[in-house]
Write an enzyme that holds these catalytic residues in place. Structure first.
Site, PDB file in Angstrom:
ATOM      1  N   PHE A  98       2.938   1.308   4.399  1.00  0.00           N
ATOM      2  CA  PHE A  98       4.022   0.484   5.625  1.00  0.00           C
ATOM      3  C   PHE A  98       5.604   0.256   4.758  1.00  0.00           C
ATOM      4  O   PHE A  98       4.808   0.150   3.144  1.00  0.00           O
ATOM      5  CB  PHE A  98       3.471  -0.807   5.005  1.00  0.00           C
ATOM      6  CG  PHE A  98       1.481  -0.789   6.053  1.00  0.00           C
ATOM      7  CD1 PHE A  98       0.948  -0.803   6.335  1.00  0.00           C
ATOM      8  CD2 PHE A  98       2.452  -2.341   6.835  1.00  0.00           C
ATOM      9  CE1 PHE A  98      -0.292  -0.742   6.618  1.00  0.00           C
ATOM     10  CE2 PHE A  98       0.826  -2.273   8.545  1.00  0.00           C
ATOM     11  CZ  PHE A  98       0.238  -1.367   7.995  1.00  0.00           C
ATOM     12  N   ALA A  99       6.230   0.549   5.253  1.00  0.00           N
ATOM     13  CA  ALA A  99       7.892  -0.122   4.186  1.00  0.00           C
ATOM     14  C   ALA A  99       8.501  -1.803   5.410  1.00  0.00           C
ATOM     15  O   ALA A  99       9.208  -1.376   6.941  1.00  0.00           O
ATOM     16  CB  ALA A  99       8.332   1.093   4.753  1.00  0.00           C
ATOM     17  N   VAL A 100       8.094  -2.655   5.306  1.00  0.00           N
ATOM     18  CA  VAL A 100       8.864  -3.943   6.168  1.00  0.00           C
ATOM     19  C   VAL A 100       9.665  -4.155   5.094  1.00  0.00           C
ATOM     20  O   VAL A 100       9.290  -4.258   4.407  1.00  0.00           O
ATOM     21  CB  VAL A 100       7.306  -4.952   6.081  1.00  0.00           C
ATOM     22  CG1 VAL A 100       7.902  -5.842   6.969  1.00  0.00           C
ATOM     23  CG2 VAL A 100       6.954  -3.971   7.176  1.00  0.00           C
ATOM     24  N   TYR A 103      11.461  -3.188   1.795  1.00  0.00           N
ATOM     25  CA  TYR A 103      10.503  -2.210   0.935  1.00  0.00           C
ATOM     26  C   TYR A 103      11.269  -0.299   1.363  1.00  0.00           C
ATOM     27  O   TYR A 103      10.898   0.632   1.591  1.00  0.00           O
ATOM     28  CB  TYR A 103       9.366  -2.070   1.458  1.00  0.00           C
ATOM     29  CG  TYR A 103       8.742  -3.362   0.305  1.00  0.00           C
ATOM     30  CD1 TYR A 103       9.154  -4.311   0.072  1.00  0.00           C
ATOM     31  CD2 TYR A 103       7.697  -3.551  -0.458  1.00  0.00           C
ATOM     32  CE1 TYR A 103       8.479  -5.257  -0.499  1.00  0.00           C
ATOM     33  CE2 TYR A 103       7.212  -4.097  -1.151  1.00  0.00           C
ATOM     34  CZ  TYR A 103       7.581  -5.530  -1.454  1.00  0.00           C
ATOM     35  OH  TYR A 103       6.469  -5.894  -2.479  1.00  0.00           O
ATOM     36  N   ASP A 189       0.116   2.004  -1.015  1.00  0.00           N
ATOM     37  CA  ASP A 189       1.226   1.333  -0.476  1.00  0.00           C
ATOM     38  C   ASP A 189       2.752   2.084  -0.972  1.00  0.00           C
ATOM     39  O   ASP A 189       2.246   3.374  -1.062  1.00  0.00           O
ATOM     40  CB  ASP A 189       1.268   0.413  -2.075  1.00  0.00           C
ATOM     41  CG  ASP A 189       0.875  -1.221  -2.088  1.00  0.00           C
ATOM     42  OD1 ASP A 189      -0.306  -1.021  -0.985  1.00  0.00           O
ATOM     43  OD2 ASP A 189       0.966  -1.204  -3.183  1.00  0.00           O
ATOM     44  N   VAL A 190       3.465   1.129  -0.699  1.00  0.00           N
ATOM     45  CA  VAL A 190       5.348   2.156  -0.357  1.00  0.00           C
ATOM     46  C   VAL A 190       5.911   2.233  -1.519  1.00  0.00           C
ATOM     47  O   VAL A 190       6.798   3.476  -1.768  1.00  0.00           O
ATOM     48  CB  VAL A 190       6.211   2.274   0.924  1.00  0.00           C
ATOM     49  CG1 VAL A 190       7.128   1.182   0.561  1.00  0.00           C
ATOM     50  CG2 VAL A 190       7.327   3.314   0.702  1.00  0.00           C
ATOM     51  N   ASP A 191       5.218   2.108  -3.235  1.00  0.00           N
ATOM     52  CA  ASP A 191       6.255   1.260  -3.566  1.00  0.00           C
ATOM     53  C   ASP A 191       5.485   2.710  -5.229  1.00  0.00           C
ATOM     54  O   ASP A 191       5.312   2.151  -6.132  1.00  0.00           O
ATOM     55  CB  ASP A 191       6.846  -0.183  -4.428  1.00  0.00           C
ATOM     56  CG  ASP A 191       4.831  -0.974  -4.622  1.00  0.00           C
ATOM     57  OD1 ASP A 191       4.389  -0.023  -4.173  1.00  0.00           O
ATOM     58  OD2 ASP A 191       4.439  -1.380  -5.398  1.00  0.00           O
ATOM     59  N   HIS A 211      -8.485   1.545 -11.383  1.00  0.00           N
ATOM     60  CA  HIS A 211      -6.591   0.338 -11.695  1.00  0.00           C
ATOM     61  C   HIS A 211      -6.587   0.641 -12.727  1.00  0.00           C
ATOM     62  O   HIS A 211      -7.078   0.947 -13.819  1.00  0.00           O
ATOM     63  CB  HIS A 211      -7.079  -0.692 -11.080  1.00  0.00           C
ATOM     64  CG  HIS A 211      -5.884  -1.489 -11.188  1.00  0.00           C
ATOM     65  ND1 HIS A 211      -4.503  -1.521 -11.936  1.00  0.00           N
ATOM     66  CD2 HIS A 211      -5.493  -2.605 -10.290  1.00  0.00           C
ATOM     67  CE1 HIS A 211      -3.671  -1.824 -11.553  1.00  0.00           C
ATOM     68  NE2 HIS A 211      -3.829  -2.274 -10.265  1.00  0.00           N
ATOM     69  N   GLU A 281      -6.062  -7.124  -1.693  1.00  0.00           N
ATOM     70  CA  GLU A 281      -6.449  -6.193  -3.077  1.00  0.00           C
ATOM     71  C   GLU A 281      -8.181  -7.186  -2.799  1.00  0.00           C
ATOM     72  O   GLU A 281      -9.360  -6.346  -3.901  1.00  0.00           O
ATOM     73  CB  GLU A 281      -6.086  -5.876  -4.490  1.00  0.00           C
ATOM     74  CG  GLU A 281      -6.697  -5.390  -5.729  1.00  0.00           C
ATOM     75  CD  GLU A 281      -5.436  -4.594  -6.522  1.00  0.00           C
ATOM     76  OE1 GLU A 281      -4.731  -4.059  -6.457  1.00  0.00           O
ATOM     77  OE2 GLU A 281      -5.171  -5.519  -7.265  1.00  0.00           O
TER      78      GLU A 281
HETATM   79  N1  UDP Z   1       5.094  -4.558   1.760  1.00  0.00           N
HETATM   80  C1  UDP Z   1       5.878  -4.256   2.274  1.00  0.00           C
HETATM   81  N2  UDP Z   1       6.892  -4.732   2.989  1.00  0.00           N
HETATM   82  C2  UDP Z   1       6.727  -6.678   2.484  1.00  0.00           C
HETATM   83  C3  UDP Z   1       5.855  -6.429   1.208  1.00  0.00           C
HETATM   84  C4  UDP Z   1       4.771  -5.518   1.280  1.00  0.00           C
HETATM   85  O1  UDP Z   1       6.072  -2.992   3.455  1.00  0.00           O
HETATM   86  O2  UDP Z   1       8.009  -7.344   2.202  1.00  0.00           O
HETATM   87  C5  UDP Z   1       3.908  -3.426   1.890  1.00  0.00           C
HETATM   88  C6  UDP Z   1       4.685  -2.369   0.925  1.00  0.00           C
HETATM   89  O3  UDP Z   1       4.150  -1.129   1.441  1.00  0.00           O
HETATM   90  C7  UDP Z   1       3.795  -2.548  -0.428  1.00  0.00           C
HETATM   91  C8  UDP Z   1       2.184  -2.832   0.343  1.00  0.00           C
HETATM   92  O4  UDP Z   1       2.676  -3.751   1.246  1.00  0.00           O
HETATM   93  O5  UDP Z   1       3.467  -1.584  -1.083  1.00  0.00           O
HETATM   94  C9  UDP Z   1       2.166  -4.152  -1.203  1.00  0.00           C
HETATM   95  O6  UDP Z   1       3.214  -4.749  -1.550  1.00  0.00           O
HETATM   96  P1  UDP Z   1       3.151  -4.746  -3.328  1.00  0.00           P
HETATM   97  O7  UDP Z   1       3.638  -2.606  -2.902  1.00  0.00           O
HETATM   98  O8  UDP Z   1       4.514  -5.750  -3.536  1.00  0.00           O
HETATM   99  O9  UDP Z   1       2.301  -5.259  -3.804  1.00  0.00           O
HETATM  100  P2  UDP Z   1       2.289  -4.839  -5.660  1.00  0.00           P
HETATM  101  O10 UDP Z   1       2.007  -3.700  -5.849  1.00  0.00           O
HETATM  102  O11 UDP Z   1       3.291  -5.475  -6.182  1.00  0.00           O
HETATM  103  O12 UDP Z   1       1.180  -5.770  -6.132  1.00  0.00           O
HETATM  104 MN    MN Z   2       2.494  -1.760  -4.421  1.00  0.00          MN
END
Ligand code: UDP
Ligand code: MN
Length: 341
Positions: A98-100, A103, A189-191, A211, A281
């Site tokens: 997801f890339a919303v 992101y 996740d995309v990050d 994890h 999660e």
């Molecule tokens: N995401 C997105 N847009 C947003 C919030 C979340 O695309 O506004 C997607 C994205 O793929 C992100 C994932 O949801 O990697 C989970 O959110 P995030 O990585 O911020 O959570 P964390 O890993 O920090 O718990």
């Molecule tokens: Mn993440």
């Protein structure tokens, strides 16, 4: 590195400043459980190829779960043999991401470029990119036998909702596309970015990610949802491992069951006006406690460099990108919850 500046919560993430300690001060590590399978024992449920795993080559780490599922570490698998097995079967692996909102600008291109270098190389791959800005998806050149589908989704105001509602969108895309064109599906996740082999050794019925921040913690510090009002509630002493929602997968049939069950929990919580501590999660952790994964990925498969060099991590395959919450998470509300972060 940013090492010294990062704080880690002593009680396992979530919570106030007072309980935060610099990570390097947490010296006392929980020993990992040992694999109790005797040498030569067959893995359950496992297929032929999983029975080539050498779970006894790594005595320093946990290489299987009490129910017989293997934990995949560098040194336990023969990459060549795995590739050959799945090449013969002409396997296709889907990957949802997801890339919303922001992101997309910040993380998507690096995620895709590095996936082309390391994710399921030599096999058929279909990316499913879910976004609210389809025409901004970067045109990353894809290798042979790999394709990318763009799935338009609407943008929810709260980042927590974007994250949780992924479960529902993935379920729909499984019905429309994945069930017709792939056998396995990973959801990520995309990050993050790939920096080492993430191959077919990870395939199984249902796959969960250990994890990286918790694999050496005592289980009382696992940040499961402890609120009895939430569907994700887990009591003390319950649970096997703390799993990371940034990576999960399996056959599309199993992933469908995972995402539908998690969404059910999220929906129930919304009706009751509660939200689980770590959103999707927490629900995923509850799911994998009730429905044991058939394969677990070691922290190599979703590593946080902030944890520094660890003597049991020989390779980082997928790595967390630097969190940029101030850029990517729009400030939509001030609640008691956001006060702590
Ligand atoms: N995401 C997105 N847009 C947003 C919030 C979340 O695309 O506004 C997607 C994205 O793929 C992100 C994932 O949801 O990697 C989970 O959110 P995030 O990585 O911020 O959570 P964390 O890993 O920090 O718990
Ligand atoms: Mn993440």
């Amino acid at each position: 590195r940013v090492f010294n500046k990062r704080k880690i919560n002593f009680f396992g993430g979530g919570g106030g400043f007072l309980f935060s300690l610099p990570h390097r001060h947490i010296e006392r590590k929980a020993p990992m459980a040992k694999c109790n399978l005797s040498k030569g024992a067959r893995i359950r449920p496992g297929n032929d190829i999983d029975n080539t795993l050498d779970l006894w080559s790594r005595s320093d780490v946990q290489t299987c779960m009490p129910w017989g599922a293997p934990v995949i570490w560098e040194g336990t698998f023969d990459a060549r043999q795995y590739d050959e097995y799945y090449r013969k079967r002409n396997v296709t692996v889907g990957l949802t991401v997801f890339a919303v909102g922001k992101y997309l600008d910040v993380f998507l291109e690096t995620f895709l470029i590095t996936a082309e270098w390391y994710f399921m190389i030599g096999h058929n791959v279909i990316y499913y990119v879910f976004t609210d800005q389809p025409n901004k998806v970067p045109k990353v050149p894809l290798a042979n036998k790999r394709l990318l589908r763009i799935i338009p989704v609407s943008r929810h105001q709260r980042w927590q909702d974007v994250s949780m509602l992924r479960m529902k969108s993935i379920s729909e895309v499984i019905d429309i596309f994945v069930s017709r064109e792939a056998q396995y599906l990973f959801c990520m996740d995309v990050d993050q970015f790939f920096e080492g082999r993430f191959g077919v050794e990870t395939l199984s019925d249902s796959v969960a990610q250990m994890h990286s921040w918790f694999y050496h913690r005592f289980s009382i510090f696992y940040s499961y949802d402890r609120n009895p009002k939430s569907a994700a509630y887990m009591g003390l002493g319950e649970g096997d491992l703390y799993y990371h929602a940034a990576v999960f997968g399996g056959t599309w049939q199993k992933v469908k069951h995972i995402v539908d069950s998690c969404y059910q929990g999220i929906w129930t919580d919304k009706q009751n006006n509660v939200e689980a501590l770590w959103h999707d999660e927490s629900h995923l952790n509850k799911y994998f406690w009730l429905h044991k994964p058939s394969k677990v990925l070691s922290p190599e498969y979703c590593w946080d460099d902030v944890l520094g060099t660890q003597k049991d991590i020989f390779i980082s395959r997928l790595s967390w990108a630097k969190k940029q919450y101030e850029v990517v998470r729009e400030k939509t509300e001030k609640s008691w919850f956001s006060f702590f972060f």
